[in-house]
Motif scaffolding. Sequence first.
Motif, PDB file in Angstrom:
ATOM      1  N   ALA A 130     -65.638   6.199 -12.529  1.00  0.00           N
ATOM      2  CA  ALA A 130     -65.982   5.801 -13.903  1.00  0.00           C
ATOM      3  C   ALA A 130     -66.479   7.000 -14.707  1.00  0.00           C
ATOM      4  CB  ALA A 130     -67.042   4.695 -13.878  1.00  0.00           C
ATOM      5  N   GLY A 131     -67.185   7.910 -14.058  1.00  0.00           N
ATOM      6  CA  GLY A 131     -67.625   9.129 -14.743  1.00  0.00           C
ATOM      7  C   GLY A 131     -66.459  10.004 -15.148  1.00  0.00           C
ATOM      8  N   VAL A 132     -65.472  10.132 -14.254  1.00  0.00           N
ATOM      9  CA  VAL A 132     -64.262  10.892 -14.590  1.00  0.00           C
ATOM     10  C   VAL A 132     -63.523  10.206 -15.739  1.00  0.00           C
ATOM     11  CG1 VAL A 132     -61.993  11.602 -13.722  1.00  0.00           C
ATOM     12  CG2 VAL A 132     -64.026  11.943 -12.314  1.00  0.00           C
ATOM     13  N   ARG A 133     -63.505   8.878 -15.731  1.00  0.00           N
ATOM     14  CA  ARG A 133     -62.876   8.127 -16.831  1.00  0.00           C
ATOM     15  C   ARG A 133     -63.554   8.461 -18.156  1.00  0.00           C
ATOM     16  NH1 ARG A 133     -64.512   2.935 -19.078  1.00  0.00           N
ATOM     17  NH2 ARG A 133     -62.775   2.085 -20.261  1.00  0.00           N
ATOM     18  N   HIS A 134     -64.888   8.482 -18.165  1.00  0.00           N
ATOM     19  CA  HIS A 134     -65.611   8.807 -19.400  1.00  0.00           C
ATOM     20  C   HIS A 134     -65.364  10.252 -19.818  1.00  0.00           C
ATOM     21  CE1 HIS A 134     -67.777   5.122 -20.128  1.00  0.00           C
ATOM     22  NE2 HIS A 134     -68.056   5.049 -18.846  1.00  0.00           N
ATOM     23  N   LEU A 135     -65.354  11.169 -18.867  1.00  0.00           N
ATOM     24  CA  LEU A 135     -65.065  12.561 -19.197  1.00  0.00           C
ATOM     25  C   LEU A 135     -63.670  12.709 -19.784  1.00  0.00           C
ATOM     26  CD1 LEU A 135     -66.617  14.485 -16.173  1.00  0.00           C
ATOM     27  CD2 LEU A 135     -67.383  14.513 -18.552  1.00  0.00           C
ATOM     28  N   TRP A 136     -62.696  12.005 -19.198  1.00  0.00           N
ATOM     29  CA  TRP A 136     -61.325  12.058 -19.700  1.00  0.00           C
ATOM     30  C   TRP A 136     -61.258  11.524 -21.138  1.00  0.00           C
ATOM     31  CZ3 TRP A 136     -56.881  14.273 -18.670  1.00  0.00           C
ATOM     32  CH2 TRP A 136     -55.742  13.797 -19.306  1.00  0.00           C
ATOM     33  N   MET A 137     -61.923  10.419 -21.386  1.00  0.00           N
ATOM     34  CA  MET A 137     -61.896   9.851 -22.736  1.00  0.00           C
ATOM     35  C   MET A 137     -62.595  10.777 -23.727  1.00  0.00           C
ATOM     36  SD  MET A 137     -62.259   5.699 -22.136  1.00  0.00           S
ATOM     37  CE  MET A 137     -63.974   5.755 -22.342  1.00  0.00           C
ATOM     38  N   ASP A 138     -63.678  11.422 -23.298  1.00  0.00           N
ATOM     39  CA  ASP A 138     -64.383  12.355 -24.189  1.00  0.00           C
ATOM     40  C   ASP A 138     -63.554  13.604 -24.452  1.00  0.00           C
ATOM     41  OD1 ASP A 138     -66.508  10.655 -24.363  1.00  0.00           O
ATOM     42  OD2 ASP A 138     -67.766  11.743 -22.937  1.00  0.00           O
ATOM     43  N   ALA A 139     -62.884  14.113 -23.416  1.00  0.00           N
ATOM     44  CA  ALA A 139     -62.126  15.359 -23.559  1.00  0.00           C
ATOM     45  C   ALA A 139     -60.859  15.174 -24.378  1.00  0.00           C
ATOM     46  CB  ALA A 139     -61.770  15.922 -22.188  1.00  0.00           C
ATOM     47  N   THR A 140     -60.216  14.021 -24.236  1.00  0.00           N
ATOM     48  CA  THR A 140     -58.940  13.814 -24.930  1.00  0.00           C
ATOM     49  C   THR A 140     -59.099  13.020 -26.218  1.00  0.00           C
ATOM     50  OG1 THR A 140     -58.501  11.801 -23.667  1.00  0.00           O
ATOM     51  CG2 THR A 140     -57.636  13.879 -22.779  1.00  0.00           C
ATOM     52  N   HIS A 141     -60.299  12.556 -26.494  1.00  0.00           N
ATOM     53  CA  HIS A 141     -60.567  11.730 -27.684  1.00  0.00           C
ATOM     54  C   HIS A 141     -59.659  10.506 -27.726  1.00  0.00           C
ATOM     55  CE1 HIS A 141     -63.164  14.869 -29.134  1.00  0.00           C
ATOM     56  NE2 HIS A 141     -62.189  15.751 -29.002  1.00  0.00           N
ATOM     57  N   SER A 142     -59.327   9.975 -26.566  1.00  0.00           N
ATOM     58  CA  SER A 142     -58.466   8.787 -26.520  1.00  0.00           C
ATOM     59  C   SER A 142     -59.347   7.561 -26.330  1.00  0.00           C
ATOM     60  CB  SER A 142     -57.457   8.911 -25.374  1.00  0.00           C
ATOM     61  OG  SER A 142     -58.133   9.078 -24.152  1.00  0.00           O
ATOM     62  N   VAL A 143     -59.646   6.934 -27.432  1.00  0.00           N
ATOM     63  CA  VAL A 143     -60.515   5.777 -27.396  1.00  0.00           C
ATOM     64  C   VAL A 143     -59.831   4.601 -28.097  1.00  0.00           C
ATOM     65  CG1 VAL A 143     -62.868   4.972 -27.791  1.00  0.00           C
ATOM     66  CG2 VAL A 143     -62.449   7.388 -27.535  1.00  0.00           C
ATOM     67  N   SER A 144     -58.659   4.249 -27.632  1.00  0.00           N
ATOM     68  CA  SER A 144     -58.004   3.067 -28.184  1.00  0.00           C
ATOM     69  C   SER A 144     -58.270   1.893 -27.252  1.00  0.00           C
ATOM     70  CB  SER A 144     -56.500   3.298 -28.330  1.00  0.00           C
ATOM     71  OG  SER A 144     -55.876   3.341 -27.067  1.00  0.00           O
ATOM     72  N   LYS A 145     -58.051   0.708 -27.759  1.00  0.00           N
ATOM     73  CA  LYS A 145     -58.299  -0.488 -26.977  1.00  0.00           C
ATOM     74  C   LYS A 145     -57.383  -0.547 -25.757  1.00  0.00           C
ATOM     75  CE  LYS A 145     -59.604  -4.990 -28.445  1.00  0.00           C
ATOM     76  NZ  LYS A 145     -59.407  -6.103 -29.358  1.00  0.00           N
ATOM     77  N   GLU A 146     -56.134  -0.173 -25.936  1.00  0.00           N
ATOM     78  CA  GLU A 146     -55.157  -0.228 -24.839  1.00  0.00           C
ATOM     79  C   GLU A 146     -55.495   0.792 -23.747  1.00  0.00           C
ATOM     80  OE1 GLU A 146     -54.188   0.213 -28.099  1.00  0.00           O
ATOM     81  OE2 GLU A 146     -53.760  -1.908 -28.437  1.00  0.00           O
TER      82      GLU A 146
END
Length: 146
Positions: free
Chosen positions: A102-118
């Motif tokens: 889950a931490g890697v998931r959050h890092l990935w979302m923060d690094a790629t700025h991919s915060v869509s619902k899908e």
Amino acid sequence: MTDATNSKAKNRPVYRNIHVTEIISYRLPPAGIVSILHRISGLLMFLLLPFIIWMFDTSVSSEISYESFTNAFVAGIGFVPAWFVKLTVLGLIWGYLHHFIAGVRHLWMDATHSVSKEQGHSSAVITLALSVLLTLLLGAKLFGLY
């Protein structure tokens, strides 16, 4: 607005706080489940930190202490049976794996700025699936299935 405009307007859902009695029937999205489990896994690892330190210290101090460490998984520790020690370690395995993924998931979302619902939904499902799958594999090894 007139009454005619209000009747033609689309009925929108009313959002409200849920009551404690409604928690069981509330459908939480996978991202919400991952978020709650991330907090639970962090708390679990924090509360079991003395046990983790004992396991590490016992396993690396000497050959005799390593024998007592491995014996804990066969005969237990004092009045605590071996199956409970293994179950506790399995909980730690899940806690670490879920917290890490889950931490890697959050890092990935923060690094790629991919915060869509899908993307949030799919990454949460992947997080849940990976943590459970890896826990089952390591748990099978812990309980001697292979």
